[in-house]
Write an enzyme that holds these catalytic residues in place. Structure first.
Site, PDB file in Angstrom:
ATOM      1  N   GLY A  17       0.788  -1.232   0.000  1.00 10.98           N
ATOM      2  CA  GLY A  17       0.000   0.000   0.000  1.00 10.98           C
ATOM      3  C   GLY A  17       0.821   1.283   0.000  1.00 10.98           C
ATOM      4  O   GLY A  17       1.791   1.441  -0.743  1.00 10.98           O
ATOM      5  N   TYR A 152     -11.106   2.388  15.590  1.00 13.43           N
ATOM      6  CA  TYR A 152     -10.129   2.803  14.567  1.00 13.43           C
ATOM      7  C   TYR A 152     -10.023   4.323  14.498  1.00 13.43           C
ATOM      8  O   TYR A 152      -8.929   4.891  14.536  1.00 13.43           O
ATOM      9  CB  TYR A 152     -10.558   2.235  13.207  1.00 13.43           C
ATOM     10  CG  TYR A 152      -9.708   2.686  12.036  1.00 13.43           C
ATOM     11  CD1 TYR A 152      -8.545   1.996  11.701  1.00 13.43           C
ATOM     12  CD2 TYR A 152     -10.069   3.785  11.249  1.00 13.43           C
ATOM     13  CE1 TYR A 152      -7.758   2.394  10.628  1.00 13.43           C
ATOM     14  CE2 TYR A 152      -9.295   4.193  10.184  1.00 13.43           C
ATOM     15  CZ  TYR A 152      -8.136   3.492   9.876  1.00 13.43           C
ATOM     16  OH  TYR A 152      -7.368   3.890   8.804  1.00 13.43           O
TER      17      TYR A 152
HETATM   18  N1  LIG Z   1      -6.534   2.821   2.456  1.00 11.51           N
HETATM   19  C1  LIG Z   1      -7.220   3.828   2.960  1.00 11.51           C
HETATM   20  O1  LIG Z   1      -8.261   4.220   2.406  1.00 11.51           O
HETATM   21  C2  LIG Z   1      -6.737   4.527   4.208  1.00 11.51           C
HETATM   22  C3  LIG Z   1      -7.362   5.720   4.581  1.00 11.51           C
HETATM   23  C4  LIG Z   1      -6.902   6.421   5.690  1.00 11.51           C
HETATM   24  C5  LIG Z   1      -5.820   5.941   6.406  1.00 11.51           C
HETATM   25  N2  LIG Z   1      -5.223   4.772   6.035  1.00 11.51           N
HETATM   26  C6  LIG Z   1      -4.049   4.349   6.809  1.00 11.51           C
HETATM   27  O2  LIG Z   1      -2.947   4.188   5.940  1.00 11.51           O
HETATM   28  C7  LIG Z   1      -1.995   3.297   6.520  1.00 11.51           C
HETATM   29  C8  LIG Z   1      -1.504   2.336   5.454  1.00 11.51           C
HETATM   30  O3  LIG Z   1      -2.576   1.498   5.044  1.00 11.51           O
HETATM   31  P1  LIG Z   1      -2.798   1.015   3.531  1.00 11.51           P
HETATM   32  O4  LIG Z   1      -4.089   1.569   3.098  1.00 11.51           O
HETATM   33  O5  LIG Z   1      -1.573   1.267   2.746  1.00 11.51           O
HETATM   34  O6  LIG Z   1      -3.094  -0.534   3.751  1.00 11.51           O
HETATM   35  P2  LIG Z   1      -2.202  -1.845   3.753  1.00 11.51           P
HETATM   36  O7  LIG Z   1      -1.669  -2.121   2.404  1.00 11.51           O
HETATM   37  O8  LIG Z   1      -3.030  -2.873   4.434  1.00 11.51           O
HETATM   38  O9  LIG Z   1      -0.962  -1.454   4.686  1.00 11.51           O
HETATM   39  C9  LIG Z   1      -0.921  -1.619   6.058  1.00 11.51           C
HETATM   40  C10 LIG Z   1       0.474  -2.119   6.400  1.00 11.51           C
HETATM   41  O10 LIG Z   1       0.641  -2.136   7.815  1.00 11.51           O
HETATM   42  C11 LIG Z   1       1.329  -3.310   8.162  1.00 11.51           C
HETATM   43  N3  LIG Z   1       0.986  -3.681   9.530  1.00 11.51           N
HETATM   44  C12 LIG Z   1      -0.249  -3.937  10.034  1.00 11.51           C
HETATM   45  N4  LIG Z   1      -0.161  -4.274  11.308  1.00 11.51           N
HETATM   46  C13 LIG Z   1       1.167  -4.229  11.640  1.00 11.51           C
HETATM   47  C14 LIG Z   1       1.892  -4.497  12.825  1.00 11.51           C
HETATM   48  N5  LIG Z   1       1.291  -4.892  13.944  1.00 11.51           N
HETATM   49  N6  LIG Z   1       3.242  -4.359  12.795  1.00 11.51           N
HETATM   50  C15 LIG Z   1       3.869  -3.968  11.664  1.00 11.51           C
HETATM   51  N7  LIG Z   1       3.235  -3.709  10.501  1.00 11.51           N
HETATM   52  C16 LIG Z   1       1.896  -3.850  10.497  1.00 11.51           C
HETATM   53  C17 LIG Z   1       0.860  -4.353   7.156  1.00 11.51           C
HETATM   54  O11 LIG Z   1       1.842  -5.374   6.997  1.00 11.51           O
HETATM   55  P3  LIG Z   1       1.756  -6.803   7.753  1.00 11.51           P
HETATM   56  O12 LIG Z   1       0.322  -7.249   7.656  1.00 11.51           O
HETATM   57  O13 LIG Z   1       2.735  -7.647   7.013  1.00 11.51           O
HETATM   58  O14 LIG Z   1       2.171  -6.542   9.155  1.00 11.51           O
HETATM   59  C18 LIG Z   1       0.729  -3.534   5.893  1.00 11.51           C
HETATM   60  O15 LIG Z   1       1.925  -3.547   5.127  1.00 11.51           O
HETATM   61  C19 LIG Z   1      -2.690   2.663   7.716  1.00 11.51           C
HETATM   62  O16 LIG Z   1      -2.236   3.261   8.912  1.00 11.51           O
HETATM   63  C20 LIG Z   1      -4.163   3.010   7.482  1.00 11.51           C
HETATM   64  O17 LIG Z   1      -4.878   3.063   8.685  1.00 11.51           O
HETATM   65  C21 LIG Z   1      -5.662   4.050   4.977  1.00 11.51           C
END
Ligand SMILES: NC(=O)c1ccc[n+]([C@@H]2O[C@H](COP(=O)([O-])OP(=O)(O)OC[C@H]3O[C@@H](n4cnc5c(N)ncnc54)[C@H](OP(=O)(O)O)[C@@H]3O)[C@@H](O)[C@H]2O)c1
Length: 250
Positions: A17, A152
């Site tokens: 991501g 969240y």
């Molecule tokens: N997508 C959206 O629409 C959106 C909107 C607002 C905010 N966000 C925020 O953006 C950030 C990135 O999310 P994304 O959308 O890019 O989704 P994503 O692809 O699911 O990325 C989340 C990453 O966090 C890692 N992760 C989760 N739990 C972890 C832990 N305990 N320790 C270490 N790494 C961990 C995951 O890797 P592993 O599973 O391998 O640990 C994954 O690589 C997040 O903080 C999310 O809340 C996303």
């Protein structure tokens, strides 16, 4: 000389991501990057994708574990000596109505999204010197109330507040702290929640710019805040949401 040449940036959640997109952006600008996440295979695939040889270090670590964070920082110190930036990006989205939330859900989500961010930054401090930059990944959900996101959204409000308090806290060390707050960004997290075309269209229709965000949109903003181009900016939250939080779709 490229913008990040000779600089090292830790990206938690760097295997997918927005984390991976930011890593790609920084590597193209000359950075060394450290990708941390729980899934070793995912990190290795990401490193292969980045194709930057020993400029990429992957460390399997769970940000909710301070022991893992100590080991992560020790590996970074051994390989690169110090850090110039941290993107505290790792997060999970587990949603449900408040009446159904369990204590275990609460501890799990806050453990990663709030405690994880807090201690990622604290444990990185010995490696961060004058001129370093920390960027936290927040969310538009810190600003608007959406049912089924109570835990969240509260963690995201917490880390945005942390951005404000850490700015003066770490400012005396010459470290800047800012946040990006994404809107609807198409990543695995988003498609897991909004899996149907109809659900995605419903999201898109709320966005002033009329399109969903991409991981690269956020990577550009994170890279700016990590770079010296933002050297007099700290304690700020930069919404990267296509106008979602500040406009009304009619
Ligand atoms: N997508 C959206 O629409 C959106 C909107 C607002 C905010 N966000 C925020 O953006 C950030 C990135 O999310 P994304 O959308 O890019 O989704 P994503 O692809 O699911 O990325 C989340 C990453 O966090 C890692 N992760 C989760 N739990 C972890 C832990 N305990 N320790 C270490 N790494 C961990 C995951 O890797 P592993 O599973 O391998 O640990 C994954 O690589 C997040 O903080 C999310 O809340 C996303």
């Amino acid at each position: 000389m490229t913008e990040f040449e000779g600089k090292t940036v830790l990206i938690t959640g760097g295997g997918s991501g927005m984390g991976l997109a930011t890593a790609r952006r920084l590597v193209a600008d000359g950075a060394n990057v450290v990708l941390a996440g729980r899934d070793k295979d995912r990190l290795e695939a990401a490193a292969k994708d980045l194709d930057a040889g020993d400029r990429v270090l992957t460390v399997a670590a769970d940000v909710s574990s301070t022991e893992d964070l100590d080991r992560l920082m020790a590996e970074i110190e051994q390989r690169f000596g110090r850090l110039h930036g941290v993107f505290a990006n790792a997060g999970i989205a587990l949603f449900g109505m408040s009446a159904q939330a369990t204590e275990a859900d609460f501890d799990h989500i806050t453990g990663i999204n709030f405690k994880g961010v807090y201690f990622t930054i604290q444990k990185a401090l010995p490696l961060l010197g004058e001129g370093s930059s920390v960027v936290i990944n927040g969310s538009w959900l810190a600003h608007r109330g959406l049912a089924f996101t109570s835990i969240y959204a509260a963690t995201k409000a917490a880390v945005i507040n942390l951005t404000r308090t850490l700015a003066p806290d770490l400012g005396s060390r010459g470290i800047r702290v800012n946040a990006v707050s994404p809107g609807y960004v198409v990543t695995d997290m988003f498609t897991a929640i909004s899996s149907t075309e109809e659900a995605q269209e419903q999201c898109r229709s709320q966005v002033a710019l009329g399109r969903l965000g991409s991981a690269d949109d956020v990577a550009d903003a994170a890279a700016f805040l990590l770079s010296s181009r933002s050297s007099y900016i700290t304690g700020q939250e930069l919404a990267v949401d296509g106008g979602l939080t500040t406009s009304v779709a009619l």
